[in-house]
Design an enzyme around this catalytic site. Sequence first.
Site, PDB file in Angstrom:
ATOM      1  N   ASP A 207      90.875  17.605  89.599  1.00 59.90           N
ATOM      2  CA  ASP A 207      89.740  17.372  90.489  1.00 59.90           C
ATOM      3  C   ASP A 207      88.622  16.559  89.843  1.00 59.90           C
ATOM      4  O   ASP A 207      87.466  16.657  90.236  1.00 59.90           O
ATOM      5  CB  ASP A 207      89.181  18.729  90.925  1.00 59.90           C
ATOM      6  CG  ASP A 207      88.898  19.636  89.731  1.00 59.90           C
ATOM      7  OD1 ASP A 207      88.743  19.104  88.612  1.00 59.90           O
ATOM      8  OD2 ASP A 207      88.814  20.867  89.915  1.00 59.90           O
TER       9      ASP A 207
ATOM     10  N   GLU B 109      98.493  20.218  90.469  1.00 63.56           N
ATOM     11  CA  GLU B 109      97.421  21.201  90.686  1.00 63.56           C
ATOM     12  C   GLU B 109      96.734  20.931  92.030  1.00 63.56           C
ATOM     13  O   GLU B 109      95.509  20.907  92.153  1.00 63.56           O
ATOM     14  CB  GLU B 109      96.404  21.188  89.533  1.00 63.56           C
ATOM     15  CG  GLU B 109      95.502  22.406  89.484  1.00 63.56           C
ATOM     16  CD  GLU B 109      94.492  22.315  88.352  1.00 63.56           C
ATOM     17  OE1 GLU B 109      94.892  22.555  87.194  1.00 63.56           O
ATOM     18  OE2 GLU B 109      93.316  22.001  88.616  1.00 63.56           O
TER      19      GLU B 109
ATOM     20  N   GLU C  42      83.678  18.586  91.912  1.00 61.09           N
ATOM     21  CA  GLU C  42      85.137  18.767  91.847  1.00 61.09           C
ATOM     22  C   GLU C  42      85.762  19.149  93.185  1.00 61.09           C
ATOM     23  O   GLU C  42      86.863  18.707  93.514  1.00 61.09           O
ATOM     24  CB  GLU C  42      85.496  19.795  90.773  1.00 61.09           C
ATOM     25  CG  GLU C  42      85.297  19.318  89.337  1.00 61.09           C
ATOM     26  CD  GLU C  42      83.847  19.371  88.855  1.00 61.09           C
ATOM     27  OE1 GLU C  42      82.990  19.900  89.597  1.00 61.09           O
ATOM     28  OE2 GLU C  42      83.568  18.882  87.749  1.00 61.09           O
TER      29      GLU C  42
ATOM     30  N   HIS D 267      80.119  23.570  80.569  1.00 61.51           N
ATOM     31  CA  HIS D 267      79.928  22.129  80.757  1.00 61.51           C
ATOM     32  C   HIS D 267      79.654  21.689  82.191  1.00 61.51           C
ATOM     33  O   HIS D 267      79.399  20.521  82.429  1.00 61.51           O
ATOM     34  CB  HIS D 267      81.171  21.376  80.264  1.00 61.51           C
ATOM     35  CG  HIS D 267      82.359  21.539  81.166  1.00 61.51           C
ATOM     36  ND1 HIS D 267      83.171  22.632  81.103  1.00 61.51           N
ATOM     37  CD2 HIS D 267      82.854  20.763  82.160  1.00 61.51           C
ATOM     38  CE1 HIS D 267      84.138  22.515  81.999  1.00 61.51           C
ATOM     39  NE2 HIS D 267      83.964  21.390  82.668  1.00 61.51           N
TER      40      HIS D 267
ATOM     41  N   ARG E 135      78.576  20.402  85.815  1.00 55.44           N
ATOM     42  CA  ARG E 135      77.421  19.639  86.304  1.00 55.44           C
ATOM     43  C   ARG E 135      76.465  20.474  87.150  1.00 55.44           C
ATOM     44  O   ARG E 135      75.258  20.291  87.105  1.00 55.44           O
ATOM     45  CB  ARG E 135      77.910  18.446  87.136  1.00 55.44           C
ATOM     46  CG  ARG E 135      77.971  17.137  86.361  1.00 55.44           C
ATOM     47  CD  ARG E 135      78.424  16.014  87.277  1.00 55.44           C
ATOM     48  NE  ARG E 135      78.164  14.699  86.719  1.00 55.44           N
ATOM     49  CZ  ARG E 135      78.870  14.118  85.762  1.00 55.44           C
ATOM     50  NH1 ARG E 135      79.879  14.750  85.219  1.00 55.44           N
ATOM     51  NH2 ARG E 135      78.559  12.906  85.330  1.00 55.44           N
TER      52      ARG E 135
ATOM     53  N   HIS F 113      80.770  21.165  74.243  1.00 53.65           N
ATOM     54  CA  HIS F 113      81.222  19.962  74.961  1.00 53.65           C
ATOM     55  C   HIS F 113      80.264  18.799  74.629  1.00 53.65           C
ATOM     56  O   HIS F 113      79.055  19.014  74.551  1.00 53.65           O
ATOM     57  CB  HIS F 113      81.198  20.284  76.457  1.00 53.65           C
ATOM     58  CG  HIS F 113      81.875  19.268  77.322  1.00 53.65           C
ATOM     59  ND1 HIS F 113      81.332  18.029  77.551  1.00 53.65           N
ATOM     60  CD2 HIS F 113      83.032  19.298  78.028  1.00 53.65           C
ATOM     61  CE1 HIS F 113      82.136  17.347  78.358  1.00 53.65           C
ATOM     62  NE2 HIS F 113      83.174  18.100  78.667  1.00 53.65           N
TER      63      HIS F 113
HETATM   64  C1  UD1 Z   1      84.306  16.061  83.338  1.00 50.14           C
HETATM   65  C2  UD1 Z   1      84.713  16.290  84.790  1.00 50.14           C
HETATM   66  C3  UD1 Z   1      84.864  17.769  85.063  1.00 50.14           C
HETATM   67  C4  UD1 Z   1      85.802  18.408  84.064  1.00 50.14           C
HETATM   68  C5  UD1 Z   1      85.351  18.089  82.634  1.00 50.14           C
HETATM   69  C6  UD1 Z   1      86.377  18.583  81.635  1.00 50.14           C
HETATM   70  C7  UD1 Z   1      83.893  14.742  86.515  1.00 50.14           C
HETATM   71  C8  UD1 Z   1      82.738  14.315  87.329  1.00 50.14           C
HETATM   72  N1  UD1 Z   1      83.669  15.764  85.661  1.00 50.14           N
HETATM   73  O1  UD1 Z   1      83.009  16.649  83.144  1.00 50.14           O
HETATM   74  O2  UD1 Z   1      85.387  17.946  86.372  1.00 50.14           O
HETATM   75  O3  UD1 Z   1      85.770  19.808  84.250  1.00 50.14           O
HETATM   76  O4  UD1 Z   1      85.246  16.657  82.478  1.00 50.14           O
HETATM   77  O5  UD1 Z   1      85.829  18.606  80.341  1.00 50.14           O
HETATM   78  O6  UD1 Z   1      84.963  14.190  86.607  1.00 50.14           O
HETATM   79  N2  UD1 Z   1      81.300  12.587  76.421  1.00 50.14           N
HETATM   80  C9  UD1 Z   1      81.534  12.028  75.180  1.00 50.14           C
HETATM   81  N3  UD1 Z   1      82.837  12.000  74.711  1.00 50.14           N
HETATM   82  C10 UD1 Z   1      83.895  12.468  75.426  1.00 50.14           C
HETATM   83  C11 UD1 Z   1      83.633  13.050  76.675  1.00 50.14           C
HETATM   84  C12 UD1 Z   1      82.344  13.091  77.162  1.00 50.14           C
HETATM   85  O7  UD1 Z   1      80.608  11.591  74.502  1.00 50.14           O
HETATM   86  O8  UD1 Z   1      85.043  12.400  74.972  1.00 50.14           O
HETATM   87  C13 UD1 Z   1      79.914  12.623  76.937  1.00 50.14           C
HETATM   88  C14 UD1 Z   1      79.419  11.239  77.452  1.00 50.14           C
HETATM   89  O9  UD1 Z   1      78.043  11.103  77.218  1.00 50.14           O
HETATM   90  C15 UD1 Z   1      79.651  11.356  78.958  1.00 50.14           C
HETATM   91  C16 UD1 Z   1      79.289  12.811  79.171  1.00 50.14           C
HETATM   92  O10 UD1 Z   1      79.828  13.508  78.049  1.00 50.14           O
HETATM   93  O11 UD1 Z   1      78.854  10.459  79.707  1.00 50.14           O
HETATM   94  C17 UD1 Z   1      79.789  13.432  80.443  1.00 50.14           C
HETATM   95  O12 UD1 Z   1      81.170  13.216  80.638  1.00 50.14           O
HETATM   96  P1  UD1 Z   1      81.758  13.378  82.150  1.00 50.14           P
HETATM   97  O13 UD1 Z   1      83.223  13.135  82.073  1.00 50.14           O
HETATM   98  O14 UD1 Z   1      80.967  12.585  83.107  1.00 50.14           O
HETATM   99  O15 UD1 Z   1      81.420  14.879  82.513  1.00 50.14           O
HETATM  100  P2  UD1 Z   1      82.048  16.222  81.964  1.00 50.14           P
HETATM  101  O16 UD1 Z   1      80.980  17.247  81.950  1.00 50.14           O
HETATM  102  O17 UD1 Z   1      82.783  15.961  80.715  1.00 50.14           O
HETATM  103  N1  UDP Z   2      89.776  23.229  75.449  1.00 48.78           N
HETATM  104  C1  UDP Z   2      90.053  22.649  74.201  1.00 48.78           C
HETATM  105  N2  UDP Z   2      89.045  22.601  73.258  1.00 48.78           N
HETATM  106  C2  UDP Z   2      87.800  23.074  73.503  1.00 48.78           C
HETATM  107  C3  UDP Z   2      87.531  23.633  74.773  1.00 48.78           C
HETATM  108  C4  UDP Z   2      88.547  23.683  75.727  1.00 48.78           C
HETATM  109  O1  UDP Z   2      91.163  22.218  73.940  1.00 48.78           O
HETATM  110  O2  UDP Z   2      86.941  23.003  72.595  1.00 48.78           O
HETATM  111  C5  UDP Z   2      90.859  23.248  76.472  1.00 48.78           C
HETATM  112  C6  UDP Z   2      91.051  24.563  77.220  1.00 48.78           C
HETATM  113  O3  UDP Z   2      91.999  25.385  76.584  1.00 48.78           O
HETATM  114  C7  UDP Z   2      91.567  24.089  78.580  1.00 48.78           C
HETATM  115  C8  UDP Z   2      90.881  22.769  78.759  1.00 48.78           C
HETATM  116  O4  UDP Z   2      90.474  22.323  77.474  1.00 48.78           O
HETATM  117  O5  UDP Z   2      92.954  23.853  78.582  1.00 48.78           O
HETATM  118  C9  UDP Z   2      89.703  22.966  79.662  1.00 48.78           C
HETATM  119  O6  UDP Z   2      88.837  21.911  79.565  1.00 48.78           O
HETATM  120  P1  UDP Z   2      87.391  21.953  80.192  1.00 48.78           P
HETATM  121  O7  UDP Z   2      86.849  23.334  80.145  1.00 48.78           O
HETATM  122  O8  UDP Z   2      86.634  20.884  79.496  1.00 48.78           O
HETATM  123  O9  UDP Z   2      87.635  21.477  81.685  1.00 48.78           O
HETATM  124  P2  UDP Z   2      87.964  22.237  83.065  1.00 48.78           P
HETATM  125  O10 UDP Z   2      89.229  22.994  82.899  1.00 48.78           O
HETATM  126  O11 UDP Z   2      86.787  23.081  83.384  1.00 48.78           O
HETATM  127  O12 UDP Z   2      88.088  21.120  84.047  1.00 48.78           O
END
Ligand code: UD1
Ligand code: UDP
Length: 373
Positions: A103, A125, A139, A211, A213, A244
């Site tokens: 999602d 999923e 999501e 993490h 939003r 995160h």
């Molecule tokens: C995203 C997804 C969320 C998912 C989560 C899993 C969207 C809108 N959100 O949220 O559904 O649950 O990933 O973790 O699709 N960043 C880094 N390095 C990385 C990743 C992220 O620096 O490898 C930082 C960047 O500043 C980036 C910010 O995190 O702009 C947010 O990343 P983003 O993917 O927009 O949101 P998540 O909270 O990670």
């Molecule tokens: N996870 C990981 N390292 C971490 C935190 C989470 O490998 O430090 C794994 C966790 O076991 C799960 C997935 O990442 O499989 C979940 O990711 P996240 O919580 O970022 O996203 P969501 O599932 O909420 O979309």
Amino acid sequence: MKEGTKKKRVMVMIGTRPEAVKMAPVIRALIKHRDRFDVTVLSTGQHRALIDQTLAVFNLCPDFDLGVMTQRQSLNDITSGVLRAMTAYLQMESFDIVLGQGDTTSVMAASMACFYEGISFGHVEAGLRTGDCRAPYPEEFNRRVVGITAGMHFAPTPTARDNLLREGAVEDKIFLTGNPVVDALHFILENTEEPSRPVPKDKPYILMTCHRRELFGERVLHVMEAVRDFAMAHPQIHIWYPVHPNPNVKSVAESVLGSTPNIVLSPPLDYVSFVHAMKSAYLVLSDSGGVQEEAPSLGKPVLVLREVTERPEAVAAGTCLLVGHDRERIVFELDRLLHDKSAYAAMSNKRDTFGDGHAAGKIVDAILSSSFS
Ligand code: UD1
Ligand code: UDP
């Protein structure tokens, strides 16, 4: 394979960490059938660092990267970036089907690009719903869009399948497969040992992630304050929080929790370390979707930092409890699970809630026996 049968060109697209975890078993299962499939792994790069870290655990790496991530990216940044770059890539290559999971905004935009280009999208999923388009945000919106654009829906549970049927998805395009997160979890548990950890071996610890939003702002502050209150009242317990990289969460975590001696903030863990960290934790405090699915397979209690969940099966299984983001409620429930041994035991049952660890094989079988639409 019959002589002359053309291989199917399959793209597996991945945007974020949980997609890498859940699609890794599917990629591995597709590769086993290399006589039937040409497989391309495409990263949108929505998570620049976390995808590569996660895929590496499964000895995989992307064939191509759209590189869309920017610091503090907006939903518009991700949607427009993926839509534009994915469309260009699809026009360059010819795929029979694109597979994506979950999602995230990457998946939503990729499925739209496929829809516009007339390429079938298979949704792993599929069918998770809270019923509230703003929770979790964005999501629930994303997965509803993918539910409309997808030609094949791989539903993890009967509840998810029923949600899709209610929305009018075609019955013989829905496949009840389980969730490949269970396959990924089994792979790690069967093939790896616990790495060293930054919390004492002989003391209990709580593993935390956060993490989402919809928590940004005051809510995330309340969550962090609750964790600090609890940690200060219980110096014998450690809190281990792999933070995160999202700056909206990271900055609050560091300022509120950074100087409490029994709170350990660490960088995000690779999947091997995280699975073992969950397995050895006393309990988990998290707003993660994937963690709610992994917990029943591990029999590990999770206090879920959300008001609603699209995984009601985990709550029904008894391993997950919704605690929202209220400071007092979180401290109360942490306290209760620490002191009330029967409440703790009731949440510690192992269940096959999200599958038997063979979802990836079922997804690949469905693709093999299907003509896409
Ligand atoms: C995203 C997804 C969320 C998912 C989560 C899993 C969207 C809108 N959100 O949220 O559904 O649950 O990933 O973790 O699709 N960043 C880094 N390095 C990385 C990743 C992220 O620096 O490898 C930082 C960047 O500043 C980036 C910010 O995190 O702009 C947010 O990343 P983003 O993917 O927009 O949101 P998540 O909270 O990670
Ligand atoms: N996870 C990981 N390292 C971490 C935190 C989470 O490998 O430090 C794994 C966790 O076991 C799960 C997935 O990442 O499989 C979940 O990711 P996240 O919580 O970022 O996203 P969501 O599932 O909420 O979309």
